[in-house]
Design a protein around this motif. Structure first.
Motif, PDB file in Angstrom:
ATOM      1  N   LYS A  59       0.820  -1.212   0.000  1.00  0.00           N
ATOM      2  CA  LYS A  59       0.000   0.000   0.000  1.00  0.00           C
ATOM      3  C   LYS A  59       0.856   1.265   0.000  1.00  0.00           C
ATOM      4  O   LYS A  59       0.342   2.357  -0.247  1.00  0.00           O
ATOM      5  N   HIS A 175      -7.786   2.561  -3.448  1.00  0.00           N
ATOM      6  CA  HIS A 175      -6.754   2.113  -2.518  1.00  0.00           C
ATOM      7  C   HIS A 175      -5.729   1.223  -3.226  1.00  0.00           C
ATOM      8  O   HIS A 175      -6.090   0.437  -4.105  1.00  0.00           O
ATOM      9  N   TYR A 177      -4.647  -1.376  -2.257  1.00  0.00           N
ATOM     10  CA  TYR A 177      -5.030  -2.769  -2.067  1.00  0.00           C
ATOM     11  C   TYR A 177      -5.510  -3.391  -3.377  1.00  0.00           C
ATOM     12  O   TYR A 177      -5.647  -4.615  -3.467  1.00  0.00           O
ATOM     13  N   THR A 243      -3.561   7.467   3.201  1.00  0.00           N
ATOM     14  CA  THR A 243      -4.983   7.224   3.463  1.00  0.00           C
ATOM     15  C   THR A 243      -5.752   7.305   2.149  1.00  0.00           C
ATOM     16  O   THR A 243      -5.476   8.170   1.315  1.00  0.00           O
ATOM     17  N   PHE A 244      -6.682   6.401   1.981  1.00  0.00           N
ATOM     18  CA  PHE A 244      -7.495   6.344   0.765  1.00  0.00           C
ATOM     19  C   PHE A 244      -8.933   6.034   1.161  1.00  0.00           C
ATOM     20  O   PHE A 244      -9.177   5.216   2.052  1.00  0.00           O
ATOM     21  N   GLU A 246     -12.666   4.707  -0.067  1.00  0.00           N
ATOM     22  CA  GLU A 246     -13.422   3.985  -1.078  1.00  0.00           C
ATOM     23  C   GLU A 246     -14.912   4.318  -0.941  1.00  0.00           C
ATOM     24  O   GLU A 246     -15.436   4.386   0.166  1.00  0.00           O
ATOM     25  N   ASP A 322      -6.388  -0.991   6.653  1.00  0.00           N
ATOM     26  CA  ASP A 322      -7.336   0.068   6.321  1.00  0.00           C
ATOM     27  C   ASP A 322      -8.724  -0.461   5.975  1.00  0.00           C
ATOM     28  O   ASP A 322      -9.734   0.106   6.382  1.00  0.00           O
TER      29      ASP A 322
END
Length: 439
Positions: A59, A175, A177, A243-244, A246, A322
């Motif tokens: 990430k 993200h 991810y 930080t993201f 969704e 996260d």
């Protein structure tokens, strides 16, 4: 001789684990350069684990330069200014120990488990990895080929090897991810040496790491050794985790994936879940236990034993810092249809959402969670990993002792409500995972 030493070490690890029951005692402190140190003493067997966890995973990468964190998992075994190329693992093996490393989306973890009289060897190795690594073109090219071969073996040529990649790329849009830790081989090929060096200097610093020593050791002597080996490592700039956000999934994402490595299809559902620090994440873990842990679980009993329409069925939370992914899957038995399997799974999920589990099943669930908690802390290496996780992700090392109390405090009503909150059919990615020849 080498195999015999490792065999003896494994036995000692088992004996050490047998005495680790409930409370895990530990002490912790910081060096001036920000390195967090955790001690767990267990003198029941002459074994010690030295581990280092860095708060860096996939990430922390950028689109177009994916795979860096996993690449460094390999690259930092290349050698150092004081360790010749290819000698790192030999030193551990010759000392009668074993070592390994792994990378996730959120962290990178290295450890050595050694006879306790080789503690200094483990500390020296980890300090060399942090202070004196050799990052050059030779090492980068060598490990590039190693990573490519790993990808071929574990993903490209492995049955269902791409399922995580296919799930996460659809479940996450913003993200990081959305890509897997192994990353893109094209990105690694395109990266320049100075980019790898910059990545190392940013993330592999003492103030972004935790060092754990667990097992048989003398505290005062070990503190002196740590100060000797690690105090000179310069503190790095403060690492700020990205930080993201969704947006919620409000309509099912339905797709088909073709895999040349399989002959039997699968049906996969994936739901976005909260990060590991969220209480609901613990509840979802309990839900997966009810649905699919063990042969007496609801899905296994219904679909494998009674209806016999599934060779394998499961539900599990893929918990990350996260966010996470709650995944259900089934592989058909014989001519069973994927949609029939999906229907059976969904029926059990709906029961979790609308009915309270019985008092008997709830007590059984609590017993399973307690058993899992005890088993997770068997052996000094497992304890070292769990201590590092608790500090890195929760900033609460004592979570290793209090996590069970969280599970004990969760109610039947909470289980029902959390299942309803996250596991809606309009909130998921639904994948039909089919053999390539059926395309």
């Amino acid at each position: 001789m080498k195999k015999r030493l490792i065999g003896v070490l494994t036995l000692l690890l088992f004996l050490a684990g047998a005495t680790c029951a409930q409370k895990v005692d530990f002490t912790e402190y910081n060096l001036d350069n920000g390195l967090h140190v955790i001690f767990h003493k267990d003198n029941s067997a002459p074994v010690v684990t030295v581990s280092a966890m860095y708060h860096v995973g996939s990430k922390n990468e950028e689109l177009g330069r994916t795979g860096f964190a996993h690449f460094f998992e390999h690259l930092l075994f290349e050698g150092s200014e004081n360790i010749k190329r290819g000698e790192f693992m030999k030193i551990v093996s010759n000392a009668g120990g074993e070592n390994n490393a792994n990378t996730t989306q959120d962290r990178t973890y290295y450890y050595e488990t050694l006879p306790s009289n080789e503690l200094e060897t483990g500390l020296w190795l980890e300090s060399e990895r942090m202070l004196h690594p050799v990052i050059n073109e030779i090492g980068v090219k060598t490990q590039n080929e190693v990573v490519k071969e790993e990808k071929r073996q574990r993903i490209d040529n492995q049955p269902y090897g791409r399922f995580a990649q296919e799930v996460f790329s659809r479940l996450f849009k913003n993200h990081p991810y959305r890509w897997q830790p192994i990353g893109s081989m094209e990105d690694l090929d395109a990266a320049k040496l100075d980019e790898f060096i910059t990545f190392f200097k940013k993330y592999y610093v003492p103030n972004n790491a935790v060092l754990v020593v667990a097992g048989d050791f003398d505290t005062d002597k070990t503190k002196k050794l740590i100060n000797s080996y690690f105090s000179e490592v310069p503190k790095g700039a403060t690492v700020v985790q990205p930080t993201f956000q969704e947006t919620p999934i409000t309509k099912a994402i339905v797709d088909t994936v073709y895999d040349a490595n399989i002959q039997i299809p699968a049906i996969i559902s994936a739901y976005r879940m909260p990060g590991m620090k969220d209480r609901d994440s613990f509840v979802l873990n309990m839900i997966s236990t009810v649905l699919s842990e063990g042969p007496s679980s609801r899905l296994s009993k219904k679909m494998v034993d009674e209806k016999k329409n599934a060779l394998q069925v499961g539900a599990f939370p893929f918990s990350l810092e996260d966010y996470g992914a709650y995944i259900t899957y089934a592989i058909p038995n014989g001519d069973a249809k994927l949609n029939d399997l999906l229907k059976d799974i969904d029926e059990e999920v709906v029961k979790m959402q609308t009915e309270l589990i019985s008092e008997h099943d709830f007590q059984k669930l609590q017993n399973i969670m307690e058993n899992n908690f005890v088993n997770a802390n068997k052996g000094v290496e497992g304890i070292a990993n769990n201590l590092a996780d608790a500090y890195t992700f929760h900033n609460n090392t004592n979570l290793i002792n209090t996590e069970l109390s969280i599970y004990r405090s969760i109610t039947r009503e909470e289980i029902r409500d959390v299942a309803k909150k996250y596991l809606g059919t309009n909130q998921r990615v639904l994948l039909y995972y089919l053999p390539k020849n059926s395309q």
